[in-house]
Design a protein around this motif. Sequence first.
Motif, mmCIF file in Angstrom:
data_model
loop_
_atom_site.group_PDB
_atom_site.id
_atom_site.type_symbol
_atom_site.label_atom_id
_atom_site.label_comp_id
_atom_site.label_asym_id
_atom_site.label_seq_id
_atom_site.Cartn_x
_atom_site.Cartn_y
_atom_site.Cartn_z
ATOM 1 N N VAL A 27 0.842 -1.202 0.000
ATOM 2 C CA VAL A 27 0.000 0.000 0.000
ATOM 3 C C VAL A 27 0.877 1.252 0.000
ATOM 4 O O VAL A 27 0.613 2.213 -0.733
ATOM 5 C CB VAL A 27 -0.968 -0.012 1.205
ATOM 6 N N LEU A 28 1.934 1.263 0.794
ATOM 7 C CA LEU A 28 2.836 2.417 0.824
ATOM 8 C C LEU A 28 3.502 2.651 -0.527
ATOM 9 O O LEU A 28 3.635 3.789 -0.982
ATOM 10 C CB LEU A 28 3.905 2.230 1.907
ATOM 11 N N ILE A 29 3.917 1.582 -1.181
ATOM 12 C CA ILE A 29 4.551 1.705 -2.494
ATOM 13 C C ILE A 29 3.572 2.251 -3.521
ATOM 14 O O ILE A 29 3.908 3.142 -4.304
ATOM 15 C CB ILE A 29 5.143 0.341 -2.942
ATOM 16 N N VAL A 30 2.341 1.762 -3.500
ATOM 17 C CA VAL A 30 1.327 2.249 -4.443
ATOM 18 C C VAL A 30 1.058 3.730 -4.205
ATOM 19 O O VAL A 30 0.974 4.521 -5.156
ATOM 20 C CB VAL A 30 0.032 1.412 -4.327
ATOM 21 N N LYS A 31 0.947 4.138 -2.948
ATOM 22 C CA LYS A 31 0.725 5.563 -2.643
ATOM 23 C C LYS A 31 1.889 6.415 -3.143
ATOM 24 O O LYS A 31 1.689 7.484 -3.709
ATOM 25 C CB LYS A 31 0.548 5.766 -1.141
ATOM 26 N N ALA A 32 3.113 5.945 -2.924
ATOM 27 C CA ALA A 32 4.286 6.698 -3.371
ATOM 28 C C ALA A 32 4.322 6.809 -4.888
ATOM 29 O O ALA A 32 4.639 7.875 -5.438
ATOM 30 C CB ALA A 32 5.565 6.038 -2.855
ATOM 31 N N LEU A 33 3.989 5.742 -5.583
ATOM 32 C CA LEU A 33 3.973 5.777 -7.050
ATOM 33 C C LEU A 33 2.893 6.721 -7.566
ATOM 34 O O LEU A 33 3.108 7.446 -8.540
ATOM 35 C CB LEU A 33 3.768 4.371 -7.616
ATOM 36 N N ARG A 34 1.734 6.726 -6.934
ATOM 37 C CA ARG A 34 0.676 7.655 -7.339
ATOM 38 C C ARG A 34 1.122 9.100 -7.158
ATOM 39 O O ARG A 34 0.906 9.947 -8.017
ATOM 40 C CB ARG A 34 -0.594 7.401 -6.531
ATOM 41 N N ARG A 35 1.745 9.380 -6.014
ATOM 42 C CA ARG A 35 2.226 10.735 -5.748
ATOM 43 C C ARG A 35 3.286 11.139 -6.775
ATOM 44 O O ARG A 35 3.298 12.256 -7.274
ATOM 45 C CB ARG A 35 2.797 10.808 -4.335
ATOM 46 N N TYR A 36 4.170 10.208 -7.104
ATOM 47 C CA TYR A 36 5.237 10.482 -8.073
ATOM 48 C C TYR A 36 4.660 10.768 -9.454
ATOM 49 O O TYR A 36 5.075 11.717 -10.121
ATOM 50 C CB TYR A 36 6.194 9.290 -8.136
ATOM 51 N N GLU A 40 4.464 14.729 -11.984
ATOM 52 C CA GLU A 40 5.201 14.875 -13.247
ATOM 53 C C GLU A 40 5.096 16.277 -13.847
ATOM 54 O O GLU A 40 6.106 16.836 -14.271
ATOM 55 C CB GLU A 40 4.744 13.826 -14.256
ATOM 56 N N PRO A 41 3.908 16.898 -13.889
ATOM 57 C CA PRO A 41 3.854 18.264 -14.429
ATOM 58 C C PRO A 41 4.729 19.242 -13.641
ATOM 59 O O PRO A 41 5.367 20.119 -14.228
ATOM 60 C CB PRO A 41 2.375 18.641 -14.317
ATOM 61 N N ASP A 42 4.790 19.075 -12.329
ATOM 62 C CA ASP A 42 5.639 19.935 -11.512
ATOM 63 C C ASP A 42 7.106 19.733 -11.841
ATOM 64 O O ASP A 42 7.882 20.691 -11.910
ATOM 65 C CB ASP A 42 5.409 19.670 -10.019
ATOM 66 N N ARG A 43 7.510 18.471 -12.054
ATOM 67 C CA ARG A 43 8.908 18.192 -12.409
ATOM 68 C C ARG A 43 9.250 18.803 -13.760
ATOM 69 O O ARG A 43 10.336 19.352 -13.953
ATOM 70 C CB ARG A 43 9.159 16.685 -12.408
ATOM 71 N N LYS A 44 8.326 18.698 -14.725
ATOM 72 C CA LYS A 44 8.581 19.274 -16.051
ATOM 73 C C LYS A 44 8.706 20.788 -15.963
ATOM 74 O O LYS A 44 9.583 21.384 -16.588
ATOM 75 C CB LYS A 44 7.458 18.898 -17.015
#
Length: 116
Positions: A27-36, A40-44
């Motif tokens: 569950v923690l990994i899925v949450k982190a991947l969703r946040r990441y 993406e628009p912020d990183r760009k």
Amino acid sequence: MNLTLSFLIPALMFFAAVIGLGTYVTVLIVKALRRYTRAEPDRKEKKENTRSLGEVLKQHRVDSKMTQEFVAESLGVSRQAVSKWESGASAPSTMNLMALAKLFGVSAEELLKEAS
């Protein structure tokens, strides 16, 4: 029979704990991947707004109405060295960076902050 139950119950509890922990980590990994992926628009945008040290140096030189040759003579380096710094092919040494900052009338920290 009593011995079997006394061994079986703790083993089952251990496996239940392992499965629960695995589920929690998943569950923690899925949450982190969703946040990441949502970021993406912020990183760009950040990447588009980020300038290299060479771009910062060139902008200060142009704003100060100096030529590469003048900067090179002032620092005691070749014009090609200044050109390489501005193009990003190489970076100025710490001493040259401090001299550039003094020449442009800013602090070396300010030049580095603008480049990040």
